[in-house]
Design a protein around this motif. Structure first.
Motif, PDB file in Angstrom:
ATOM      1  N   UNK A 273       0.843  -1.202   0.000  1.00  0.00           N
ATOM      2  CA  UNK A 273       0.000   0.000   0.000  1.00  0.00           C
ATOM      3  C   UNK A 273       0.879   1.253   0.000  1.00  0.00           C
ATOM      4  N   UNK A 274       1.956   1.233   0.786  1.00  0.00           N
ATOM      5  CA  UNK A 274       2.871   2.382   0.816  1.00  0.00           C
ATOM      6  C   UNK A 274       3.483   2.639  -0.560  1.00  0.00           C
TER       7      UNK A 274
ATOM      8  N   UNK B  67       8.631  17.035  -0.758  1.00  0.00           N
ATOM      9  CA  UNK B  67       7.566  16.033  -0.726  1.00  0.00           C
ATOM     10  C   UNK B  67       7.828  14.936  -1.749  1.00  0.00           C
ATOM     11  N   UNK B  68       8.232  15.321  -2.936  1.00  0.00           N
ATOM     12  CA  UNK B  68       8.530  14.332  -3.971  1.00  0.00           C
ATOM     13  C   UNK B  68       9.695  13.437  -3.550  1.00  0.00           C
ATOM     14  N   UNK B  69      10.740  14.011  -2.983  1.00  0.00           N
ATOM     15  CA  UNK B  69      11.902  13.224  -2.584  1.00  0.00           C
ATOM     16  C   UNK B  69      11.566  12.261  -1.458  1.00  0.00           C
ATOM     17  N   UNK B  70      10.761  12.711  -0.493  1.00  0.00           N
ATOM     18  CA  UNK B  70      10.353  11.818   0.604  1.00  0.00           C
ATOM     19  C   UNK B  70       9.594  10.626   0.047  1.00  0.00           C
ATOM     20  N   UNK B  71       8.681  10.881  -0.894  1.00  0.00           N
ATOM     21  CA  UNK B  71       7.893   9.787  -1.450  1.00  0.00           C
ATOM     22  C   UNK B  71       8.706   8.900  -2.379  1.00  0.00           C
ATOM     23  N   UNK B  72       9.723   9.438  -3.024  1.00  0.00           N
ATOM     24  CA  UNK B  72      10.647   8.600  -3.788  1.00  0.00           C
ATOM     25  C   UNK B  72      11.319   7.589  -2.864  1.00  0.00           C
ATOM     26  N   UNK B  73      11.779   8.074  -1.706  1.00  0.00           N
ATOM     27  CA  UNK B  73      12.454   7.195  -0.754  1.00  0.00           C
ATOM     28  C   UNK B  73      11.495   6.125  -0.234  1.00  0.00           C
ATOM     29  N   UNK B  74      10.277   6.526   0.137  1.00  0.00           N
ATOM     30  CA  UNK B  74       9.285   5.554   0.603  1.00  0.00           C
ATOM     31  C   UNK B  74       8.998   4.531  -0.488  1.00  0.00           C
ATOM     32  N   UNK B  75       8.814   5.009  -1.705  1.00  0.00           N
ATOM     33  CA  UNK B  75       8.521   4.144  -2.846  1.00  0.00           C
ATOM     34  C   UNK B  75       9.614   3.097  -3.049  1.00  0.00           C
TER      35      UNK B  75
ATOM     36  N   UNK C 175      -5.308  -7.636  -3.484  1.00  0.00           N
ATOM     37  CA  UNK C 175      -6.155  -7.599  -4.672  1.00  0.00           C
ATOM     38  C   UNK C 175      -6.979  -6.313  -4.768  1.00  0.00           C
ATOM     39  N   UNK C 176      -7.525  -5.847  -3.660  1.00  0.00           N
ATOM     40  CA  UNK C 176      -8.505  -4.750  -3.723  1.00  0.00           C
ATOM     41  C   UNK C 176      -7.916  -3.372  -3.449  1.00  0.00           C
ATOM     42  N   UNK C 177      -6.716  -3.282  -2.894  1.00  0.00           N
ATOM     43  CA  UNK C 177      -6.257  -1.975  -2.420  1.00  0.00           C
ATOM     44  C   UNK C 177      -6.132  -0.908  -3.513  1.00  0.00           C
ATOM     45  N   UNK C 178      -5.814  -1.235  -4.788  1.00  0.00           N
ATOM     46  CA  UNK C 178      -5.788  -0.156  -5.788  1.00  0.00           C
ATOM     47  C   UNK C 178      -7.150   0.515  -5.975  1.00  0.00           C
ATOM     48  N   UNK C 179      -8.220  -0.269  -5.907  1.00  0.00           N
ATOM     49  CA  UNK C 179      -9.561   0.313  -5.980  1.00  0.00           C
ATOM     50  C   UNK C 179      -9.797   1.268  -4.823  1.00  0.00           C
ATOM     51  N   UNK C 180      -9.378   0.862  -3.636  1.00  0.00           N
ATOM     52  CA  UNK C 180      -9.602   1.684  -2.447  1.00  0.00           C
ATOM     53  C   UNK C 180      -8.760   2.951  -2.509  1.00  0.00           C
ATOM     54  N   UNK C 181      -7.507   2.833  -2.938  1.00  0.00           N
ATOM     55  CA  UNK C 181      -6.655   4.019  -3.061  1.00  0.00           C
ATOM     56  C   UNK C 181      -7.275   5.019  -4.030  1.00  0.00           C
ATOM     57  N   UNK C 182      -7.700   4.534  -5.195  1.00  0.00           N
ATOM     58  CA  UNK C 182      -8.264   5.419  -6.214  1.00  0.00           C
ATOM     59  C   UNK C 182      -9.564   6.071  -5.735  1.00  0.00           C
TER      60      UNK C 182
ATOM     61  N   UNK D 168       1.107  17.548   0.899  1.00  0.00           N
ATOM     62  CA  UNK D 168       1.729  16.557   1.782  1.00  0.00           C
ATOM     63  C   UNK D 168       0.728  15.805   2.645  1.00  0.00           C
ATOM     64  N   UNK D 169      -0.397  16.421   2.990  1.00  0.00           N
ATOM     65  CA  UNK D 169      -1.395  15.740   3.820  1.00  0.00           C
ATOM     66  C   UNK D 169      -2.019  14.553   3.105  1.00  0.00           C
ATOM     67  N   UNK D 170      -2.045  14.609   1.792  1.00  0.00           N
ATOM     68  CA  UNK D 170      -2.726  13.577   1.006  1.00  0.00           C
ATOM     69  C   UNK D 170      -2.149  12.191   1.252  1.00  0.00           C
ATOM     70  N   UNK D 171      -0.842  12.075   1.320  1.00  0.00           N
ATOM     71  CA  UNK D 171      -0.206  10.756   1.358  1.00  0.00           C
ATOM     72  C   UNK D 171      -0.507   9.969   2.631  1.00  0.00           C
ATOM     73  N   UNK D 172      -0.300  10.528   3.832  1.00  0.00           N
ATOM     74  CA  UNK D 172      -0.649   9.728   5.021  1.00  0.00           C
ATOM     75  C   UNK D 172      -2.142   9.444   5.138  1.00  0.00           C
ATOM     76  N   UNK D 173      -2.981  10.394   4.712  1.00  0.00           N
ATOM     77  CA  UNK D 173      -4.424  10.182   4.790  1.00  0.00           C
ATOM     78  C   UNK D 173      -4.845   9.042   3.875  1.00  0.00           C
ATOM     79  N   UNK D 174      -4.384   9.056   2.631  1.00  0.00           N
ATOM     80  CA  UNK D 174      -4.761   8.003   1.680  1.00  0.00           C
ATOM     81  C   UNK D 174      -4.184   6.661   2.114  1.00  0.00           C
ATOM     82  N   UNK D 175      -2.970   6.660   2.646  1.00  0.00           N
ATOM     83  CA  UNK D 175      -2.372   5.407   3.111  1.00  0.00           C
ATOM     84  C   UNK D 175      -3.207   4.781   4.226  1.00  0.00           C
ATOM     85  N   UNK D 176      -3.553   5.562   5.247  1.00  0.00           N
ATOM     86  CA  UNK D 176      -4.325   5.047   6.376  1.00  0.00           C
ATOM     87  C   UNK D 176      -5.723   4.613   5.930  1.00  0.00           C
ATOM     88  N   UNK D 177      -6.334   5.422   5.062  1.00  0.00           N
ATOM     89  CA  UNK D 177      -7.666   5.073   4.565  1.00  0.00           C
ATOM     90  C   UNK D 177      -7.626   3.787   3.756  1.00  0.00           C
ATOM     91  N   UNK D 178      -6.608   3.643   2.918  1.00  0.00           N
ATOM     92  CA  UNK D 178      -6.494   2.441   2.078  1.00  0.00           C
ATOM     93  C   UNK D 178      -6.262   1.199   2.927  1.00  0.00           C
TER      94      UNK D 178
END
Length: 369
Positions: A19-20, A36-44, A306-313, A330-340
């Motif tokens: 999910x991350x 923000x982009x660099x942090x998410x590159x590292x997480x990715x 199987x289902x998490x891409x649907x939930x993320x979108x 920046x708020x989008x990423x942790x919120x979407x992660x926890x929600x997914x």
């Protein structure tokens, strides 16, 4: 079959990492390169241990269940029941529903697109894993038989080192072939079983020598294991952050960076697997709600995958509509992660109680391997 308590925890950790990966990959939608982009590159990059962990678990569980004499028809019928129906169903679903960035209708696919999606696993960005695991399931009896010959000769560790070398060469070669022959070649080569064979056989080795491996891991300092995993994280994460900063994008990074990454990644993933096993032991030993929740998340990890891409979108579409924010905030990423994570788990756990729905989200395979 002897069940290993570590397995469900490892599956849960891997599902969270998946999910991350699929939330953080939206850094490509951020204009330019910023913090923000660099942090998410590292997480990715760092969360990509997920698939090697799933492959490792598959080798471990299969080798523990199927040792000595067993029925090949029974083996293949079990594998078909657990993998083919979900793969076919979700391939059809993701051909109709797009999950890139936000959810939407993709239109009716052509027959050629359907065949391509089934063979390559590209109906959605996560289904390539099924193409890979199907190959390993098909080849497991041969792989296990070959491993056992080396093991009886006292050369199991030599085999693992040889497979590590072959896997690295294969993955580097996939990048080189993609760069000089065509990207479609990379797409195919990276989905073939040699790209992850080392992790699968490592799981077989652990199944055959579980007590020895547990004793060896307990002999290591937990701080040392964490330091090894952390050093790999700093090296790979820092390398990719510097590359994106220098070249201006992830895809624009040089071929040399991709090849170096392929050489180094196993030396990060293996310590991470060891660290995750230590975390599983700690959770299992402590008991309580945290251990129970972690174990339950792992038991439902197949359906979550199987289902998490649907939930993320869907979560992204709702979040953007309600807040006016985007993937550049920046708020989008942790919120979407926890929600997914929460919604995927809830959806799969709910579906497991519906007659026959469990077969589509893999719940019939829990504790069966």
């Amino acid at each position: 079959m002897v069940w290993f308590s570590e397995v469900e925890y490892l599956r849960g950790f891997a599902a969270l990492a998946v999910i991350a990966v699929h939330v953080s990959m939206n850094f490509t939608r951020i204009p330019g390169v910023n913090l923000l982009a660099l942090v998410n590159v590292v997480v990715y990059v760092l969360a990509h241990f997920a698939v090697p962990v799933f492959i490792f678990i598959s080798g471990w569980v299969l080798a523990a269940r199927y040792s000595g004499a067993y029925s090949l028809p029974d083996f293949y019928s079990r594998r078909a029941r657990t993998i083919l129906l979900p793969y076919l169903f979700f391939t059809a679903l993701y051909l109709l529903v797009t999950v890139e960035g936000m959810i939407g209708f993709a239109g009716v696919p052509t027959p050629e697109r359907v065949v391509e999606a089934l063979l390559i696993g590209n109906a959605a960005y996560h289904l390539w894993f099924f193409v890979l695991i199907i190959q390993l399931y098909l080849l497991f009896p041969l792989i296990a038989r070959g491993y056992d010959r080396f093991d009886r000769g006292g050369a199991a560790l030599f085999l693992l080192l040889a497979l590590l070398f072959v896997q690295i060469l294969w993955n580097v070669g996939a990048h080189l072939t993609g760069a000089f022959v065509g990207p479609e070649w990379y797409t195919v080569l990276i989905r073939l079983f040699p790209s992850h064979l080392f992790y699968f056989v490592l799981g077989i080795y652990v199944a055959r020598h579980t007590d020895r491996c547990r004793s060896a891991l307990r002999s290591f300092s937990p701080a040392g294991v964490l330091a090894a995993a952390g050093a790999g994280a700093v090296l790979l994460g820092g390398m990719w952050a510097a590359s994106v900063l220098h070249y201006g994008s992830f895809s624009g990074s040089s071929l040399a960076v991709f090849c170096i990454y392929r050489i180094l990644e196993p030396f990060y993933y293996v310590p991470v697997i060891a660290a995750l096993v230590l975390a599983a032991w700690r959770l299992d030993g402590g008991g309580g709600r945290t251990a129970g929740a972690s174990r339950s998340f792992g038991e439902h990890s197949y359906g979550i995958y199987l289902v998490h891409p649907l939930v993320i979108a869907a979560a992204a579409a709702a979040w953007f509509s309600l807040t006016g924010l985007s993937w550049a905030d920046r708020t989008t990423y942790p919120v979407i992660f926890l929600a997914a994570a929460a919604a995927s788990y809830g959806a799969v756990r709910g579906a497991s109680g519906v007659p026959y729905a469990g077969y589509l989200v893999g719940e019939s395979r829990v504790r069966r391997g």
